[in-house]
Design an enzyme around this catalytic site. Structure first.
Site, mmCIF file in Angstrom:
data_model
loop_
_atom_site.group_PDB
_atom_site.id
_atom_site.type_symbol
_atom_site.label_atom_id
_atom_site.label_comp_id
_atom_site.label_asym_id
_atom_site.label_seq_id
_atom_site.Cartn_x
_atom_site.Cartn_y
_atom_site.Cartn_z
ATOM 1 C CG ASN A 9 2.910 10.916 14.032
ATOM 2 O OD1 ASN A 9 2.424 11.565 13.096
ATOM 3 N ND2 ASN A 9 3.612 11.485 14.996
ATOM 4 C CE LYS A 11 7.353 11.786 13.882
ATOM 5 N NZ LYS A 11 8.396 12.155 14.805
ATOM 6 C CG HIS A 98 3.933 14.245 18.563
ATOM 7 N ND1 HIS A 98 5.183 14.790 18.411
ATOM 8 C CD2 HIS A 98 4.047 12.940 18.227
ATOM 9 C CE1 HIS A 98 6.020 13.838 18.003
ATOM 10 N NE2 HIS A 98 5.353 12.710 17.883
ATOM 11 C CD GLU A 100 7.850 15.513 15.925
ATOM 12 O OE1 GLU A 100 6.890 15.442 15.135
ATOM 13 O OE2 GLU A 100 8.715 14.615 16.011
ATOM 14 C CD GLU A 170 5.274 9.523 20.874
ATOM 15 O OE1 GLU A 170 5.356 8.606 20.061
ATOM 16 O OE2 GLU A 170 5.163 10.716 20.545
ATOM 17 N N GLY A 176 12.526 9.984 16.947
ATOM 18 C CA GLY A 176 13.242 10.267 15.707
ATOM 19 C C GLY A 176 14.759 10.245 15.858
ATOM 20 C CB SER A 216 13.725 5.224 18.131
ATOM 21 O OG SER A 216 14.085 6.552 17.803
HETATM 22 C C1 PEP Z 1 6.521 9.894 17.009
HETATM 23 O O1 PEP Z 1 6.763 10.897 16.371
HETATM 24 O O2 PEP Z 1 5.432 9.772 17.580
HETATM 25 C C2 PEP Z 1 7.544 8.855 17.053
HETATM 26 C C3 PEP Z 1 7.435 7.899 17.930
HETATM 27 O O3 PEP Z 1 8.560 8.979 16.158
HETATM 28 P P1 PEP Z 1 9.736 7.889 15.869
HETATM 29 O O4 PEP Z 1 9.101 6.534 15.883
HETATM 30 O O5 PEP Z 1 10.256 8.257 14.517
HETATM 31 O O6 PEP Z 1 10.733 8.055 16.947
#
Ligand code: PEP
Length: 260
Positions: A9, A11, A98, A100, A170, A176, A216
């Site tokens: 992803n 983003k 997601h 976000e 998630e 992040g 992460s």
């Molecule tokens: C995500 O945004 O789906 C995600 C898992 O981000 P990160 O790996 O940066 O934590």
């Protein structure tokens, strides 16, 4: 054991040339191997065609995905992109719900479900994200929160629709932040989600449904996370922006498959 899936992803990152470079770097690294792990790249919407062009090339080892879709079929929805348009561009996967999008764009479970149904009608695999905030985990409400997300989205599908749907757990506190869920925490929640699917759709469907971990995940921790019995792969944010790091995650998927 089914092959792992690793979804990148991106983003809202990368200029056009940087996006081209990243795809080329990933392709270069993939060309010497024949990976069983399935790979999906979800760039910003504007670059969907760039990724689908590469994904459609003979011998390509990745699929094209995007990060969002309109909940509406078509019409006067300025700025939106429909599932039908994505299908016309050969997009195969789409992230929905997601955290976000839930946080900054007011996406509710009801909206997430509408988006999933639009995607499924157009033969695009929805990757439905769920997960709790840090406050919810501290208050020990994480199972309750995720169960509601599953009941209001996944439970509304027919078995046939679920066959073409993936789930990504998630935890919001891990996205992040550099703070990854421990392998035990990831396993515990993914096993819980699988048990919810089993309750409603039966054992076979529960076993076959892809449930991914995201938050992460990187080249260092992917192997341990992917070694958990219920972790079918990863949804990767930051670490998907660097070809080397992304490859390490894909290699972790391969290692686990080969060892089993
Ligand atoms: C995500 O945004 O789906 C995600 C898992 O981000 P990160 O790996 O940066 O934590």
């Amino acid at each position: 054991m089914k092959p792992k899936i690793v979804i990148g992803n991106w983003k809202m990152n990368k200029g056009f040339e940087e996006a081209e470079d990243l795809i080329s770097e990933i392709e270069e690294k993939l060309q010497d191997y024949n990976f069983e792990t399935e790979i999906v790249l979800c760039p910003p919407m504007l670059y969907a065609e760039l990724v689908t062009d590469h994904a459609n090339e003979e011998g390509s080892q990745f699929y094209a995905g995007v990060q969002n879709v309109s909940e509406y079929e078509n019409g006067a929805y300025t700025g939106e992109v429909s599932a039908e348009m994505l299908a016309g561009m050969d997009v195969s996967f789409c992230i929905v719900g997601h955290s976000e999008r839930r946080k900054y764009f007011g996406e509710t479970n009801a909206i997430v479900l509408k988006k999933m149904l639009r995607l499924l009608t157009n033969d695009i695999v929805p990757v439905m994200c769920c997960g709790e905030t840090l406050e919810e985990r501290k208050a020990e409400k994480h199972f309750e929160v995720v169960q509601k997300q599953i009941e209001e989205t996944i439970y509304q599908l027919t078995p046939k629709q679920l066959e073409s749907t993936m789930i990504a757990y998630e935890p919001i506190w891990a996205i992040g932040t550099g703070e990854t869920a421990t392998p035990d925490q990831a396993q515990e929640m993914l096993s819980f989600i699988r048990s919810l699917i089993e309750k409603k759709f039966g054992t076979e469907m529960a076993v076959n449904t892809y449930i991914l971990y995201g938050g992460s995940c990187n080249g260092k921790n992917a192997l341990e996370l992917f070694s958990q019995p219920d972790v079918d792969g990863g949804l990767i944010g930051g670490a998907s922006l660097k070809a080397d790091e992304f490859m390490k995650i894909i290699e972790a998927g391969e290692t686990v498959i080969k060892e089993n």
